[in-house]
Design a protein around this motif. Structure first.
Motif, PDB file in Angstrom:
ATOM      1  N   ILE A 156       0.831  -1.205   0.000  1.00 53.67           N
ATOM      2  CA  ILE A 156       0.000   0.000   0.000  1.00 53.67           C
ATOM      3  C   ILE A 156       0.866   1.257   0.000  1.00 53.67           C
ATOM      4  O   ILE A 156       0.626   2.219  -0.742  1.00 53.67           O
ATOM      5  N   GLN A 157       1.906   1.269   0.841  1.00 46.45           N
ATOM      6  CA  GLN A 157       2.797   2.427   0.887  1.00 46.45           C
ATOM      7  C   GLN A 157       3.525   2.619  -0.444  1.00 46.45           C
ATOM      8  O   GLN A 157       3.722   3.748  -0.906  1.00 46.45           O
ATOM      9  N   SER A 158       3.903   1.521  -1.070  1.00 38.66           N
ATOM     10  CA  SER A 158       4.582   1.604  -2.372  1.00 38.66           C
ATOM     11  C   SER A 158       3.644   2.178  -3.424  1.00 38.66           C
ATOM     12  O   SER A 158       4.048   2.992  -4.263  1.00 38.66           O
ATOM     13  N   GLU A 159       2.368   1.762  -3.372  1.00 44.72           N
ATOM     14  CA  GLU A 159       1.394   2.305  -4.325  1.00 44.72           C
ATOM     15  C   GLU A 159       1.193   3.794  -4.098  1.00 44.72           C
ATOM     16  O   GLU A 159       1.112   4.559  -5.054  1.00 44.72           O
ATOM     17  N   ARG A 160       1.132   4.212  -2.838  1.00 42.50           N
ATOM     18  CA  ARG A 160       0.935   5.631  -2.538  1.00 42.50           C
ATOM     19  C   ARG A 160       2.090   6.468  -3.093  1.00 42.50           C
ATOM     20  O   ARG A 160       1.907   7.545  -3.630  1.00 42.50           O
ATOM     21  N   GLN A 161       3.305   5.949  -2.929  1.00 43.01           N
ATOM     22  CA  GLN A 161       4.456   6.683  -3.451  1.00 43.01           C
ATOM     23  C   GLN A 161       4.458   6.688  -4.975  1.00 43.01           C
ATOM     24  O   GLN A 161       4.779   7.707  -5.599  1.00 43.01           O
ATOM     25  N   ALA A 162       4.076   5.558  -5.584  1.00 43.98           N
ATOM     26  CA  ALA A 162       4.010   5.500  -7.054  1.00 43.98           C
ATOM     27  C   ALA A 162       2.994   6.503  -7.579  1.00 43.98           C
ATOM     28  O   ALA A 162       3.227   7.171  -8.595  1.00 43.98           O
ATOM     29  N   ALA A 163       1.858   6.636  -6.879  1.00 43.20           N
ATOM     30  CA  ALA A 163       0.845   7.617  -7.288  1.00 43.20           C
ATOM     31  C   ALA A 163       1.402   9.035  -7.161  1.00 43.20           C
ATOM     32  O   ALA A 163       1.159   9.892  -8.021  1.00 43.20           O
ATOM     33  N   GLY A 164       2.176   9.278  -6.077  1.00 48.76           N
ATOM     34  CA  GLY A 164       2.772  10.594  -5.892  1.00 48.76           C
ATOM     35  C   GLY A 164       3.748  10.960  -6.987  1.00 48.76           C
ATOM     36  O   GLY A 164       3.756  12.079  -7.496  1.00 48.76           O
ATOM     37  N   VAL A 165       4.582   9.991  -7.386  1.00 46.82           N
ATOM     38  CA  VAL A 165       5.552  10.235  -8.460  1.00 46.82           C
ATOM     39  C   VAL A 165       4.840  10.406  -9.802  1.00 46.82           C
ATOM     40  O   VAL A 165       5.206  11.278 -10.617  1.00 46.82           O
ATOM     41  N   ALA A 166       3.786   9.607 -10.043  1.00 48.51           N
ATOM     42  CA  ALA A 166       3.078   9.645 -11.322  1.00 48.51           C
ATOM     43  C   ALA A 166       2.440  11.005 -11.589  1.00 48.51           C
ATOM     44  O   ALA A 166       2.384  11.472 -12.730  1.00 48.51           O
ATOM     45  N   LYS A 167       1.976  11.661 -10.553  1.00 51.20           N
ATOM     46  CA  LYS A 167       1.322  12.959 -10.756  1.00 51.20           C
ATOM     47  C   LYS A 167       2.240  14.145 -10.443  1.00 51.20           C
ATOM     48  O   LYS A 167       1.815  15.303 -10.551  1.00 51.20           O
ATOM     49  N   LEU A 168       3.496  13.863 -10.055  1.00 50.39           N
ATOM     50  CA  LEU A 168       4.401  14.919  -9.596  1.00 50.39           C
ATOM     51  C   LEU A 168       4.591  16.067 -10.598  1.00 50.39           C
ATOM     52  O   LEU A 168       4.509  17.235 -10.203  1.00 50.39           O
ATOM     53  N   PRO A 169       4.859  15.798 -11.905  1.00 47.56           N
ATOM     54  CA  PRO A 169       5.044  16.921 -12.845  1.00 47.56           C
ATOM     55  C   PRO A 169       3.842  17.859 -12.876  1.00 47.56           C
ATOM     56  O   PRO A 169       4.002  19.078 -12.984  1.00 47.56           O
ATOM     57  N   HIS A 170       2.652  17.291 -12.736  1.00 50.07           N
ATOM     58  CA  HIS A 170       1.443  18.116 -12.778  1.00 50.07           C
ATOM     59  C   HIS A 170       1.198  18.820 -11.442  1.00 50.07           C
ATOM     60  O   HIS A 170       0.626  19.904 -11.410  1.00 50.07           O
ATOM     61  N   VAL A 171       1.671  18.214 -10.354  1.00 49.07           N
ATOM     62  CA  VAL A 171       1.639  18.899  -9.056  1.00 49.07           C
ATOM     63  C   VAL A 171       2.542  20.131  -9.108  1.00 49.07           C
ATOM     64  O   VAL A 171       2.170  21.224  -8.661  1.00 49.07           O
ATOM     65  N   ILE A 172       3.724  19.964  -9.666  1.00 45.67           N
ATOM     66  CA  ILE A 172       4.688  21.073  -9.776  1.00 45.67           C
ATOM     67  C   ILE A 172       4.101  22.206 -10.597  1.00 45.67           C
ATOM     68  O   ILE A 172       4.199  23.386 -10.226  1.00 45.67           O
ATOM     69  N   ASN A 173       3.476  21.861 -11.721  1.00 49.24           N
ATOM     70  CA  ASN A 173       2.848  22.897 -12.553  1.00 49.24           C
ATOM     71  C   ASN A 173       1.736  23.608 -11.796  1.00 49.24           C
ATOM     72  O   ASN A 173       1.566  24.829 -11.911  1.00 49.24           O
ATOM     73  N   PHE A 174       0.967  22.855 -11.038  1.00 53.81           N
ATOM     74  CA  PHE A 174      -0.117  23.438 -10.251  1.00 53.81           C
ATOM     75  C   PHE A 174       0.430  24.431  -9.234  1.00 53.81           C
ATOM     76  O   PHE A 174      -0.095  25.542  -9.071  1.00 53.81           O
ATOM     77  N   VAL A 175       1.502  24.039  -8.532  1.00 56.32           N
ATOM     78  CA  VAL A 175       2.113  24.927  -7.540  1.00 56.32           C
ATOM     79  C   VAL A 175       2.641  26.191  -8.209  1.00 56.32           C
ATOM     80  O   VAL A 175       2.443  27.308  -7.717  1.00 56.32           O
ATOM     81  N   LYS A 176       3.297  26.041  -9.349  1.00 55.24           N
ATOM     82  CA  LYS A 176       3.853  27.200 -10.061  1.00 55.24           C
ATOM     83  C   LYS A 176       2.754  28.168 -10.487  1.00 55.24           C
ATOM     84  O   LYS A 176       2.939  29.393 -10.435  1.00 55.24           O
ATOM     85  N   ASN A 177       1.615  27.630 -10.891  1.00 52.11           N
ATOM     86  CA  ASN A 177       0.495  28.496 -11.286  1.00 52.11           C
ATOM     87  C   ASN A 177       0.005  29.334 -10.116  1.00 52.11           C
ATOM     88  O   ASN A 177      -0.342  30.508 -10.278  1.00 52.11           O
ATOM     89  N   ILE A 178      -0.038  28.716  -8.906  1.00 57.89           N
ATOM     90  CA  ILE A 178      -0.446  29.472  -7.715  1.00 57.89           C
ATOM     91  C   ILE A 178       0.621  30.505  -7.358  1.00 57.89           C
ATOM     92  O   ILE A 178       0.303  31.650  -6.993  1.00 57.89           O
ATOM     93  N   MET A 179       1.895  30.110  -7.480  1.00 55.73           N
ATOM     94  CA  MET A 179       2.980  31.027  -7.136  1.00 55.73           C
ATOM     95  C   MET A 179       3.005  32.254  -8.034  1.00 55.73           C
ATOM     96  O   MET A 179       3.472  33.321  -7.614  1.00 55.73           O
ATOM     97  N   GLU A 180       2.489  32.132  -9.254  1.00 55.30           N
ATOM     98  CA  GLU A 180       2.501  33.254 -10.201  1.00 55.30           C
ATOM     99  C   GLU A 180       1.653  34.417  -9.726  1.00 55.30           C
ATOM    100  O   GLU A 180       1.842  35.546 -10.169  1.00 55.30           O
ATOM    101  N   ILE A 181       0.681  34.167  -8.844  1.00 51.59           N
ATOM    102  CA  ILE A 181      -0.158  35.269  -8.368  1.00 51.59           C
ATOM    103  C   ILE A 181       0.471  35.939  -7.137  1.00 51.59           C
ATOM    104  O   ILE A 181      -0.161  36.752  -6.464  1.00 51.59           O
ATOM    105  N   ASP A 182       1.734  35.566  -6.863  1.00 46.44           N
ATOM    106  CA  ASP A 182       2.531  36.215  -5.822  1.00 46.44           C
ATOM    107  C   ASP A 182       1.914  36.070  -4.433  1.00 46.44           C
ATOM    108  O   ASP A 182       1.823  37.025  -3.664  1.00 46.44           O
TER     109      ASP A 182
END
Length: 587
Positions: free
Chosen positions: A399-425
């Motif tokens: 279960i823990q391995s699956e949770r980490q795999a899910a985290g890595v699988a969506k990571l690039p899109h998480v990063i983009n999401f964070v950057k979009n929020i950061m753009e509004i300062d």
């Protein structure tokens, strides 16, 4: 036997045994003899000084002021035939005390703390002080996170007579914060009772597990994990008060830390026992029993009786509070041991908290490939497992391995999401679960010079990171869900992003309320990022089920997850891919 949750005419209830004043032939002292299976069981749990008599259904209790009080308390819950009535009435008239009497806590007033307290309380905090005073210091303060439970507790310790020395038991990351708050809010009192305005009470943070003499202080501060190792040392300190911060750490009665606290709370010197937590229930309503049994032993009966009356056992062997019993359980808690206020009740100026569910893309090729590896490894380990423990450990690793795999699988899109929020300062806090995800986020978002909270940091480094964020030296904080969910203030931000999901709804609420607390001037927006095509949906569904039970026990109404403007229904009624996710779990 039903746990008493509403008025009962005790005259109509059968006796559970007998109580008699006798000359014990072994100790050659006058003692109290109790007979009856149920009564003897309660005596053995509540009075450590008792011993068995001539049979297993007979207990002998030394005649002392404290033991008479405990017997009286047992009688209120388990009526017994009193064979030595005149002696009993004479003894109880001398020993009567409100501390052990089961009575409803009446309407609260705005109590004034003593001059030993150097802070200023809000009106609702003055009522919290009044609650602790009327509870005789044996209570669960369950205010939502951010309402100042620490300050209310220190006001009580300063006001209650002879409340020191006090033992504060808390998570490791909050020990230094407790020491700071003691200095901020309390004055030192000399032996003759004179206040020393410029001095603070003496305190020590216990960080070593090796047994050694501790010394004399006003406050002893220790984390839960060290309790068992230092139990013998702590038992010699003549402690008057025990404060259990984040008391949900005691939700399991089978742990060593629970057993250690139980022994400490039963010491003759201990008069006051206070539990603090905005989330005393992490997963299931039955977790409240071990906590209450330390603060007010016997209030909810034995665990077996509690479960028989309030709970049913699900297919996984977990005790779940029955839906039609949740209100009566909440009423019993609020009438006798618990004070629970929500921020919306007492901080009218505090803005709302809005949750968004954001389904983001994920790398399905990577995720399915990793998932295939995980399940194949699980099948192999299950075949090789020699014990049920091995099988269970193997399943949890998967279960823990699956949770980490899910985290890595969506990571690039998480990063983009964070950057979009950061753009509004705006300042942003990102919570994640796995260290690997934390490291990848920190590296990928290094352009923002993020502050960082993660397990294993020293107290000084952790505080430095918090200060850097709160002072505006960086607008991004990346924190571990279980490392950054307690003991910190992140009110500079109004955006919190959950890059990964934890199994416990209480963890998410604690993390949200690092931002949504006193001092926050803006609406807090919490984004839960659900990886499309992963088991995130399944985890979210479990969180909803647990949240509903917890809210029903803790609050009059369940917390609303309704949208405001563009916000979608968060952590509720998740159906996308739920069926396929459940099939993956069961296959």
């Amino acid at each position: 036997m039903k746990v008493i949750t509403e008025p009962v005419d005790l005259s109509k209830v059968k006796n559970f045994g007998t109580l008699e004043y006798v000359l014990d032939k072994y100790s050659r002292t006058w003692s109290w003899k109790v007979t009856g299976t149920r009564a003897v069981t309660m005596v053995s749990r509540l009075i450590p000084q008792s011993w068995y008599g001539e049979g297993p259904n007979e207990a002998i209790i030394p005649d002392s002021h404290q033991n008479v009080q405990q017997i009286q308390w047992i009688l209120e819950r388990y009526p017994m035939e009193i064979l030595s009535k005149s002696t009993w009435h004479r003894k109880i008239s001398k020993s009567s005390t409100p501390q052990i009497k089961l009575k409803k806590i009446e309407k609260l007033s705005k109590a004034t703390p003593s001059k030993q307290f150097r802070g200023k309380l809000y009106n609702f905090q003055k009522e919290g002080l009044d609650f602790l005073l009327k509870s005789s210091g044996n209570a669960l303060l369950a205010d939502e996170m951010g309402l100042g439970k620490t300050v209310q507790t220190l006001a009580y310790l300063a006001t209650e007579k002879q409340a020191l020395p006090a033992l504060v038991i808390a998570p490791l990351v909050t020990l230094r914060n407790w020491q700071r708050e003691i200095g901020n809010f309390m004055k030192k009192k000399s032996r003759n009772g004179r206040l020393m305005g410029r001095e603070v009470p003496s305190s020590t943070v216990i960080r070593k597990g090796k047994s050694q003499e501790i010394g004399k202080f006003d406050f002893y501060i220790i984390n839960y994990e060290l309790l068992e190792k230092r139990l013998a040392d702590l038992s010699q300190l003549n402690i008057r008060s025990i404060i259990c911060d984040e008391v949900q750490n005691l939700r399991s009665k089978s742990t060593k830390k629970y057993a250690a606290v139980k022994k400490l709370a039963a010491l003759d010197s201990v008069k006051y026992r206070i539990g603090l937590s905005g989330t005393p229930i992490y997963n299931r309503g039955s977790e409240i029993w071990p906590i209450v049994d330390i603060l007010r032993p016997g209030l909810l009966g034995s665990f077996k009786e509690f479960c028989e009356y309030f709970c049913y056992v699900n297919d996984k062997g977990k005790a779940i509070v029955l839906e039609n019993k949740r209100e009566s359980l909440r009423s019993e808690l609020c009438n006798h041991v618990m004070l629970r206020r929500k921020k919306s009740d007492v901080l009218k100026e505090l803005k709302d908290k809005v949750r968004y569910k954001e389904v983001i893309d994920s790398d399905s090729t990577y995720y399915n490939k990793e998932l295939d590896k995980i399940w194949k490894k699980l099948e192999e380990e299950q075949k090789q497992a020699e014990t049920e423990f091995d099988k269970s450990a193997s399943y949890h690793r998967a279960i823990q391995s699956e949770r980490q795999a899910a985290g890595v699988a969506k990571l690039p899109h998480v990063i983009n999401f964070v950057k979009n929020i950061m753009e509004i300062d705006e300042s942003v806090v990102v919570f994640c679960h796995h260290r690997a995800i934390h490291d990848l986020l920190h590296k990928s978002l290094s352009e923002y010079n993020p502050a960082s909270i993660i397990g294993g940091q020293s107290d000084n480094l952790r505080q430095l990171q918090i200060d850097m964020f709160q002072e505006g030296k960086t607008k991004l904080m990346i924190a571990g869900l279980r490392a950054g969910n307690v003991g910190i203030n992140l009110t500079r931000a109004k955006y919190v992003i959950f890059a990964e999901l934890d199994w416990s709804p209480a963890i998410h609420r604690q993390a949200e309320d690092r931002l949504h607390r006193m001092g926050q001037k803006n609406t807090v927006f919490a984004y839960y990022l659900i990886g499309n095509g992963t088991l995130d949906d399944h985890v979210a569904k479990i969180l909803v089920d647990k949240s509903y039970e917890i809210d029903s026990v803790m609050d009059t109404v369940s917390e609303s997850f309704e949208n405001k403007e563009k916000a979608e229904l968060i952590l509720a009624q998740i159906q996308d891919k739920l069926n396929s996710a459940q099939q993956i779990v069961t296959n």
